[in-house]
Structures are given as structure tokens and as C-alpha cells.
Scaffold this motif. Structure first.
Motif, PDB file in Angstrom:
ATOM      1  N   SER A  30       0.837  -1.198   0.000  1.00 54.24           N
ATOM      2  CA  SER A  30       0.000   0.000   0.000  1.00 54.24           C
ATOM      3  C   SER A  30       0.878   1.257   0.000  1.00 54.24           C
ATOM      4  O   SER A  30       2.036   1.226   0.385  1.00 54.24           O
ATOM      5  CB  SER A  30      -0.920   0.001   1.213  1.00 54.24           C
ATOM      6  OG  SER A  30      -0.142   0.107   2.386  1.00 54.24           O
ATOM      7  N   VAL A  31       0.295   2.335  -0.431  1.00 54.02           N
ATOM      8  CA  VAL A  31       0.982   3.619  -0.499  1.00 54.02           C
ATOM      9  C   VAL A  31       0.428   4.491   0.608  1.00 54.02           C
ATOM     10  O   VAL A  31      -0.718   4.944   0.545  1.00 54.02           O
ATOM     11  CB  VAL A  31       0.763   4.302  -1.869  1.00 54.02           C
ATOM     12  CG1 VAL A  31       1.413   5.665  -1.899  1.00 54.02           C
ATOM     13  CG2 VAL A  31       1.301   3.429  -2.984  1.00 54.02           C
ATOM     14  N   ASP A  32       1.221   4.689   1.636  1.00 54.66           N
ATOM     15  CA  ASP A  32       0.855   5.490   2.789  1.00 54.66           C
ATOM     16  C   ASP A  32      -0.496   5.045   3.311  1.00 54.66           C
ATOM     17  O   ASP A  32      -0.681   3.883   3.621  1.00 54.66           O
ATOM     18  CB  ASP A  32       0.893   6.979   2.433  1.00 54.66           C
ATOM     19  CG  ASP A  32       0.932   7.853   3.670  1.00 54.66           C
ATOM     20  OD1 ASP A  32      -0.051   8.571   3.878  1.00 54.66           O
ATOM     21  OD2 ASP A  32       1.908   7.798   4.431  1.00 54.66           O
ATOM     22  N   ARG A  33      -1.474   5.931   3.354  1.00 59.22           N
ATOM     23  CA  ARG A  33      -2.797   5.577   3.881  1.00 59.22           C
ATOM     24  C   ARG A  33      -3.864   5.618   2.794  1.00 59.22           C
ATOM     25  O   ARG A  33      -5.042   5.796   3.090  1.00 59.22           O
ATOM     26  CB  ARG A  33      -3.167   6.547   4.993  1.00 59.22           C
ATOM     27  CG  ARG A  33      -2.214   6.447   6.158  1.00 59.22           C
ATOM     28  CD  ARG A  33      -2.489   7.478   7.203  1.00 59.22           C
ATOM     29  NE  ARG A  33      -1.393   7.472   8.161  1.00 59.22           N
ATOM     30  CZ  ARG A  33      -1.204   8.417   9.040  1.00 59.22           C
ATOM     31  NH1 ARG A  33      -2.012   9.431   9.120  1.00 59.22           N
ATOM     32  NH2 ARG A  33      -0.187   8.345   9.872  1.00 59.22           N
ATOM     33  N   ASP A  51       6.773   4.138  -3.989  1.00 64.77           N
ATOM     34  CA  ASP A  51       7.463   4.489  -2.748  1.00 64.77           C
ATOM     35  C   ASP A  51       7.749   5.981  -2.671  1.00 64.77           C
ATOM     36  O   ASP A  51       7.829   6.539  -1.581  1.00 64.77           O
ATOM     37  CB  ASP A  51       8.769   3.704  -2.624  1.00 64.77           C
ATOM     38  CG  ASP A  51       8.538   2.219  -2.433  1.00 64.77           C
ATOM     39  OD1 ASP A  51       7.414   1.850  -2.009  1.00 64.77           O
ATOM     40  OD2 ASP A  51       9.448   1.439  -2.708  1.00 64.77           O
ATOM     41  N   ALA A  54       4.738   7.658  -1.200  1.00 65.02           N
ATOM     42  CA  ALA A  54       4.703   7.371   0.239  1.00 65.02           C
ATOM     43  C   ALA A  54       5.754   8.193   0.982  1.00 65.02           C
ATOM     44  O   ALA A  54       5.487   8.715   2.070  1.00 65.02           O
ATOM     45  CB  ALA A  54       4.918   5.886   0.478  1.00 65.02           C
ATOM     46  N   ASP A  55       6.952   8.315   0.405  1.00 61.02           N
ATOM     47  CA  ASP A  55       8.013   9.096   1.044  1.00 61.02           C
ATOM     48  C   ASP A  55       7.621  10.570   1.164  1.00 61.02           C
ATOM     49  O   ASP A  55       7.829  11.185   2.208  1.00 61.02           O
ATOM     50  CB  ASP A  55       9.316   8.968   0.246  1.00 61.02           C
ATOM     51  CG  ASP A  55      10.428   9.836   0.808  1.00 61.02           C
ATOM     52  OD1 ASP A  55      10.733   9.696   2.015  1.00 61.02           O
ATOM     53  OD2 ASP A  55      10.976  10.666   0.053  1.00 61.02           O
ATOM     54  N   LEU A  57       4.566  11.862   1.254  1.00 61.70           N
ATOM     55  CA  LEU A  57       3.513  12.000   2.262  1.00 61.70           C
ATOM     56  C   LEU A  57       4.070  11.835   3.674  1.00 61.70           C
ATOM     57  O   LEU A  57       3.640  12.529   4.596  1.00 61.70           O
ATOM     58  CB  LEU A  57       2.400  10.986   2.004  1.00 61.70           C
ATOM     59  CG  LEU A  57       1.489  11.299   0.819  1.00 61.70           C
ATOM     60  CD1 LEU A  57       0.578  10.126   0.521  1.00 61.70           C
ATOM     61  CD2 LEU A  57       0.687  12.554   1.073  1.00 61.70           C
ATOM     62  N   THR A  58       5.036  10.938   3.844  1.00 63.71           N
ATOM     63  CA  THR A  58       5.666  10.759   5.153  1.00 63.71           C
ATOM     64  C   THR A  58       6.406  12.018   5.574  1.00 63.71           C
ATOM     65  O   THR A  58       6.334  12.440   6.733  1.00 63.71           O
ATOM     66  CB  THR A  58       6.625   9.556   5.121  1.00 63.71           C
ATOM     67  OG1 THR A  58       5.880   8.400   4.773  1.00 63.71           O
ATOM     68  CG2 THR A  58       7.303   9.344   6.458  1.00 63.71           C
ATOM     69  N   ARG A  59       7.119  12.634   4.648  1.00 66.37           N
ATOM     70  CA  ARG A  59       7.833  13.885   4.957  1.00 66.37           C
ATOM     71  C   ARG A  59       6.851  14.995   5.348  1.00 66.37           C
ATOM     72  O   ARG A  59       7.099  15.764   6.279  1.00 66.37           O
ATOM     73  CB  ARG A  59       8.670  14.340   3.764  1.00 66.37           C
ATOM     74  CG  ARG A  59       9.909  13.525   3.523  1.00 66.37           C
ATOM     75  CD  ARG A  59      10.604  13.993   2.250  1.00 66.37           C
ATOM     76  NE  ARG A  59      11.749  13.206   1.927  1.00 66.37           N
ATOM     77  CZ  ARG A  59      12.997  13.531   2.264  1.00 66.37           C
ATOM     78  NH1 ARG A  59      13.233  14.621   2.937  1.00 66.37           N
ATOM     79  NH2 ARG A  59      13.993  12.747   1.928  1.00 66.37           N
ATOM     80  N   ARG A  61       3.795  14.623   6.575  1.00 66.55           N
ATOM     81  CA  ARG A  61       3.223  14.317   7.891  1.00 66.55           C
ATOM     82  C   ARG A  61       4.237  14.529   9.014  1.00 66.55           C
ATOM     83  O   ARG A  61       3.878  14.955  10.104  1.00 66.55           O
ATOM     84  CB  ARG A  61       2.729  12.877   7.916  1.00 66.55           C
ATOM     85  CG  ARG A  61       1.404  12.707   7.247  1.00 66.55           C
ATOM     86  CD  ARG A  61       0.757  11.391   7.656  1.00 66.55           C
ATOM     87  NE  ARG A  61      -0.575  11.355   7.113  1.00 66.55           N
ATOM     88  CZ  ARG A  61      -0.893  10.769   5.963  1.00 66.55           C
ATOM     89  NH1 ARG A  61       0.020  10.159   5.269  1.00 66.55           N
ATOM     90  NH2 ARG A  61      -2.131  10.780   5.530  1.00 66.55           N
ATOM     91  N   VAL A 114      -6.447  13.171   0.969  1.00 66.55           N
ATOM     92  CA  VAL A 114      -5.362  13.174   1.956  1.00 66.55           C
ATOM     93  C   VAL A 114      -4.702  14.550   2.004  1.00 66.55           C
ATOM     94  O   VAL A 114      -4.474  15.113   3.078  1.00 66.55           O
ATOM     95  CB  VAL A 114      -4.327  12.072   1.618  1.00 66.55           C
ATOM     96  CG1 VAL A 114      -3.077  12.216   2.453  1.00 66.55           C
ATOM     97  CG2 VAL A 114      -4.939  10.708   1.802  1.00 66.55           C
TER      98      VAL A 114
END
Length: 157
Positions: A30-33, A51, A54-55, A57-59, A61, A114
Motif C-alpha cells: 500500500s501507499v501510505d494511507r 514508494d 509514500a516518502d 507523504l511521510t515527509r 506528515r 489526503v
């Protein structure tokens, strides 16, 4: 043999709405949420780069998860380096906006939801620049920059 026009090939293939991601895209992580259908569409539209979404979105967040309010974005120490440029949260948000425009409708809608929530938090926890410097109004082509560039940065600049 005459060459087939790109528009004819696209019409024959159909739009993203007419097609579902292939089976291999559903089997990837899955990609993030994002929901499973949206994650599969991301993997399908951007093979090998799920990825990256996802990276980013992680940054985004991680920046919003920092304690304290207001938050002050920090400019990148080396904006020319692709890896270091992502230290500036405005660059991360720019890349997410670019990705958002290139995704198929299912993934675009999910990512838009999101981003809408994260942007609301970003607006709430950062301060608008009352009088931004000229380089925060337009890019090098003279096009206006997005609102996330016109926030008060760490150190006032």
C-alpha cells in the motif's frame, strides 16, 4: 506503413476510467494511507515509483507532526541537490501537487482527500507571510507560486 497517431492509440486503449489496474499493481504494498484501489492505481500509473509518493507523504506528515505551534518551514541548505531540496517542505508539497495531476482519477481523488486534510493542518499551524519577498511570489518563469511558498520561514526568511 503509415504511423498511427497518438490520439488514435489513446482512444483505442481508453481512458483511465475504463480500465482497472492490472493484477500485479494490486499485489504491491500500500501507499501510505491510500485505499487499496488508489494504491494500485498509483503503482500502475507510476511503475516503480509508488514508494516516492509514500516518502513525500511521510515527509509532509513528519513536518506537521512536529511539536509546537506555529511551525516554521526551513529552507533547504542545498536547493540544487534533489535529495536536499526535499528538506524544504514547500518543495515536498510542490512534488505532491505535480504527482496529484499525473495520477489516474481513482488515485487522484484519494490523494486529493489526503492532501486536503494535510493542507488544512499546514495552514492552521503555519503563519502567512505578511509581505513575502519577490522570490516567493513567482517562479523563475514568472508564474505565481502556490500558497505554501508564502509562509513565514524559520529565521524570518
Amino acid at each position: 506503413m503509415p504511423r498511427r497517431r497518438p490520439g488514435a492509440l489513446r482512444a483505442e486503449r481508453g481512458t483511465y476510467e475504463d480500465r482497472r489496474p492490472p493484477a500485479w499493481a494490486w499485489q504491491l504494498p500500500s501507499v501510505d494511507r491510500l485505499p487499496a484501489a488508489a494504491a494500485a492505481a498509483v503503482h500502475w500509473a507510476r511503475p516503480g515509483r509508488g514508494d516516492e509518493v509514500a516518502d513525500l507523504l511521510t515527509r509532509y506528515r513528519a513536518f506537521l507532526g512536529r511539536p509546537g505551534s506555529p511551525l516554521f518551514p526551513a529552507p533547504s541548505p542545498c536547493p540544487a541537490c534533489p535529495g536536499c531540496a526535499r528538506d524544504d517542505i514547500a518543495v515536498v508539497r510542490d512534488e505532491l501537487a505535480d504527482l496529484h495531476h499525473t495520477l489516474p482519477p481513482v488515485a487522484r481523488t484519494a490523494l486529493g482527500r489526503v492532501l486536503h486534510g494535510l493542507d488544512a493542518e499546514f495552514r492552521r499551524r503555519t503563519l502567512p507571510e505578511p509581505d513575502p519577498p519577490a522570490d516567493r511570489w513567482t517562479d523563475w518563469r514568472g508564474r505565481p507560486l502556490a500558497w505554501w511558498h508564502r509562509r513565514v520561514y524559520e529565521g524570518g526568511g
